[in-house]
Write an enzyme that holds these catalytic residues in place. Structure first.
Site, PDB file in Angstrom:
ATOM      1  N   GLU A 135       0.897  -1.071  -0.062  1.00  0.00           N
ATOM      2  CA  GLU A 135       0.068  -0.093  -0.084  1.00  0.00           C
ATOM      3  C   GLU A 135       0.763   1.434  -0.029  1.00  0.00           C
ATOM      4  OE1 GLU A 135      -3.476   0.253   0.092  1.00  0.00           O
ATOM      5  OE2 GLU A 135      -3.652  -1.816  -0.110  1.00  0.00           O
TER       6      GLU A 135
ATOM      7  N   CYS B 206      -1.905   9.651   2.355  1.00  0.00           N
ATOM      8  CA  CYS B 206      -1.628   8.933   1.253  1.00  0.00           C
ATOM      9  C   CYS B 206      -2.523   9.290   0.177  1.00  0.00           C
ATOM     10  CB  CYS B 206      -1.496   7.562   1.413  1.00  0.00           C
ATOM     11  SG  CYS B 206      -3.109   6.820   1.856  1.00  0.00           S
TER      12      CYS B 206
END
Ligand code: NAD
Length: 469
Positions: free
Chosen positions: A220, A254
């Site tokens: 991720e 993110c």
């Protein structure tokens, strides 16, 4: 509780710990649905019990307000637990599928099985959510696991160590605190899966270590997530939603909109609306507002400030104030930025927003495709055709139409990147899948044996030709 646990953790060599996790997994203890649900209940209770310590740690590490800490960390983990508790039995159930005529007499099923003993490595920016959401998925799928929270959110790492140590037996879930040196040692261990959340740079290190032992990975990662604002967008709403997505955790998200690509016709209007939304949310001097997030540490603070002194960075259209002692940078909008400026070459990960103008849709593709495939993309437009054109043409992990970052906060959408922004996805059932292997099982009948596949069959080839057309 932490005091009772930490000495044992340090005295225990790493391979012995991993060994214990593996033996426990192989004993079959983690497989029953009752066990999985029991552990999820325990985790939920522990989160409630530790809530004050978790909130205090997030305040200390990242100056997160209670609203932000609950809505983007603790609450999201509780929601993942709730969804897993209500659906895990269904997710784990073998699924019957069709069987071709060539396999007459047989039945087929897909049987989910836990991956085994997994290593979960977390980042600092959402240190609770991004550590515990994969844990929920890994428990639901029946694994044992080793956790490594980020050393850059040290207060949260300590509370997580205490919570995990209190709630789980160490042969089921173990946690090790530390930085790159600890992770390097962990990556040499014979885990069955690596689940890593962090930067593409460290993602490469994780994948190299995995390649040596053919360990599967979920990565991720991050990247530059564009936010496109077309001339027909609702500018008032777009401004609020973009500022919200950019300034949550002071831009250290993110999936924060990294930069804006805005139609020339509405750029000035968007800029001034966004400036008034900033003042509405945080007042005239956001860096003085206690609810406005801080930059995690001095290294990242100086990295962000250095972007503002770059040659090709254009000029500051709004904001620009900094407070070094408090590690805070005001929401800052940049105009006239060259795509060659560092702020357009690296993931910003802070409250700085470049405004890039476009006139033709083709200019959007040229700008976005100058960077690797992004983790997220946002498009603001009133036209379904324009929305569809952007969503359909540009590869990216996931995103929103007429909103930012909210696609992350649902258990029903897969969350993950593509290419350098990540491999694999999770959340809800997608998390269960990320931590499961799907065995394909064909069960044949013993009541008869159709001979056409055997070399002795006279008509075998003719029948097979018919069946396998
Ligand atoms: P990072 O890659 O620096 O650190 C992540 C983890 O890796 C930490 O636990 C750290 O201790 C460990 N680590 C650091 N250097 C290492 C090394 N040399 N060898 C082995 N392990 C090492 O990432 P970060 O700074 O914590 O987080 C920021 C990055 O993570 C950004 O790129 C952001 O976009 C990305 N991110 C992605 C997601 C997502 O869900 N896709 C979520 C949050 C952050």
């Amino acid at each position: 509780m932490n005091d009772e646990i930490t000495p044992a953790v340090i005295a225990d060599p790493l391979d012995a710990k991993v060994n214990r996790l593996q033996s426990y997994y192989r004993s079959g203890a983690t497989r029953s649905i009752a066990f999985r649900k029991g552990q999820l209940h325990k985790l939920r209770n522990a989160i409630h019990q530790y809530e004050p310590q978790l909130l205090a740690a997030l305040k200390q590490d990242l100056n997160k307000s209670e609203l932000e800490a609950y809505s983007t960390e603790i609450g999201l983990v509780l929601k993942e637990i709730r969804v897993a508790l209500s659906r895990v039995r269904r997710w784990a159930k073998p699924k019957r599928v069709r069987t071709p005529l060539s396999h007459f007499g047989a039945s087929s099923q897909i049987v989910p099985e836990p991956l085994g003993t997994t290593l979960i490595i977390g980042p600092w920016n959402y240190p609770i959510y991004l550590m515990l959401a994969p844990v929920v998925a890994a428990i639901a799928a029946g694994n044992t696991m080793m956790l490594k929270p980020s050393e850059m959110a040290p207060a949260t790492s300590r509370v997580l160590a205490a919570l995990i140590g209190e709630v789980f037996r160490p042969e089921f879930v173990a946690l090790i605190e530390g930085g790159a040196d600890v992770t390097t040692e962990l990556l040499k261990q014979p885990f069955d899966h690596f689940f890593f959340t962090g930067s593409p740079q460290v993602g490469r290190i994780v994948m190299e270590a995995a390649a040596k032992k053919l360990i599967p990975v979920t990565l991720e990662l991050g990247g530059k997530s564009p936010c496109i604002v077309h001339k027909d967008a609702n500018i008032e709403l777009a401004a609020r939603r973009i500022v919200f997505g950019k300034l949550t955790n002071a831009g250290q998200t993110c999936v924060a909109p990294d930069y804006l690509i805005v139609h020339k016709a509405v750029k000035q209007q968007l800029l001034s609306k966004m400036a008034s939304v900033v003042e509405d949310f945080y007042g005239k001097e956001p860096i003085l507002n206690p609810a406005y997030g801080k930059i995690v540490n001095e290294r990242h603070f100086h990295r962000l400030v250095s972007y503002l002194h770059d040659d090709n960075v254009g000029h500051v259209a709004y904001g620009g104030q900094i407070d070094e002692a408090a590690c805070k940078i005001a929401p800052t909008f940049l105009e006239g930025v060259s795509l060659q400026a560092r702020v357009m070459q690296e993931e910003i990960f802070g409250p700085i927003m470049p405004f890039i103008e476009y006139e033709q849709t083709e200019d959007i593709y040229a700008t976005v495709q100058a960077s690797p495939k992004p983790l997220a993309l946002y498009v603001f437009s009133g036209s379904p055709e324009f929305q569809q054109e952007i969503i359909g043409r540009i590869p990216f992990g996931g995103g929103c139409i007429n909103d930012t970052i909210m696609h992350l906060a649902t258990s029903y959408l897969p969350f993950g990147g593509i290419g350098t922004s990540g491999i694999g996805s999770y959340h809800g059932e997608h998390g269960f899948k990320a931590f499961s292997h799907y065995k394909g099982i064909l069960k044949q009948s013993n009541l008869f044996d159709i001979p056409f596949r055997y070399p002795t069959s006279k008509w075998g080839l003719a029948i097979i030709r018919k069946l396998l057309r």
